[in-house]
Write an enzyme that holds these catalytic residues in place. Sequence first.
Site, PDB file in Angstrom:
ATOM      1  N   SER A  91       4.869   9.030  -5.011  1.00  0.00           N
ATOM      2  CA  SER A  91       4.460   8.607  -3.665  1.00  0.00           C
ATOM      3  C   SER A  91       2.952   8.732  -3.482  1.00  0.00           C
ATOM      4  O   SER A  91       2.288   9.544  -4.126  1.00  0.00           O
ATOM      5  CB  SER A  91       5.155   9.465  -2.605  1.00  0.00           C
ATOM      6  OG  SER A  91       6.560   9.349  -2.681  1.00  0.00           O
ATOM      7  N   GLN A  92       2.438   7.931  -2.565  1.00  0.00           N
ATOM      8  CA  GLN A  92       1.017   7.994  -2.193  1.00  0.00           C
ATOM      9  C   GLN A  92       0.710   9.393  -1.642  1.00  0.00           C
ATOM     10  O   GLN A  92       1.501   9.938  -0.859  1.00  0.00           O
ATOM     11  CB  GLN A  92       0.766   6.934  -1.124  1.00  0.00           C
ATOM     12  CG  GLN A  92      -0.662   6.836  -0.660  1.00  0.00           C
ATOM     13  CD  GLN A  92      -0.823   5.821   0.453  1.00  0.00           C
ATOM     14  OE1 GLN A  92       0.058   4.989   0.701  1.00  0.00           O
ATOM     15  NE2 GLN A  92      -1.947   5.892   1.128  1.00  0.00           N
TER      16      GLN A  92
END
Length: 216
Positions: free
Chosen positions: A65-66
């Site tokens: 994930s970012q």
Amino acid sequence: MLVDSYRHKGLRKNLIDHLKIKGIKDENVLLAMSKIPRHFFLDPAFDEWAYKDQAFPISENQTISQPLTVAIQSSLLEIKKGDKVLEIGTGSGYQACVLRELGAKVYTIERIEKLFHKTNQLLQLMGYQSIRTYHKDGYQGLQLFAPFDKIIVTAGANQIPEKLKAQLKVGGYLVIPSGKGDIKTMIRLKKISETNFITENFGDFRFVPFKEGVVT
Ligand code: SAH
């Protein structure tokens, strides 16, 4: 070999400063993320990408994930030391390490067996033996260890599984990106009684899909 050089540390500090500018205020989350070498979770060839605020492909068509998303989900959980936390979607293991650094007892579930083994190895190597990893279908939760203080889903759901709501303690939070289309709404449910929940929304996000069943 896992090397955390001064260069990596410098890039990481810049990423943390960027997260502050983006509105992350939770000092515990910022501190936890400042301790974890995110480049360990990517293939060494993509070292440079680890400290950009972007999601990135890992193996088996999945993504890490970012960082901003990790920071937001982690902040929404309001982790207290000793909280029993269930993560659905182990992926690279990065979010699980953030939860561990926040002082949680972490249980994390991954549906893809190959990814489960790969991440397990990395977590051992990094010294995160205390993170309990499971190759299971996250839709079922982890009944054996329920109830949990907090539950976080890191894959995009079409709806919120009732089983996960049931495995939450009263007073606990479920943080889950959910919605009909490709763009999911970050939802936080607070369980206020065995049957009642308060729902809050925290904006739009993209995630890889929350899929039923396991891959062996
Ligand atoms: N938290 C991860 C994000 C990984 S992407 C990280 O920090 O890197 C989401 C992950 O959820 C993928 O690895 C995907 O395989 C997994 N996933 C999707 N559906 C699942 C399910 N039903 N049970 C468990 N894991 C699931």
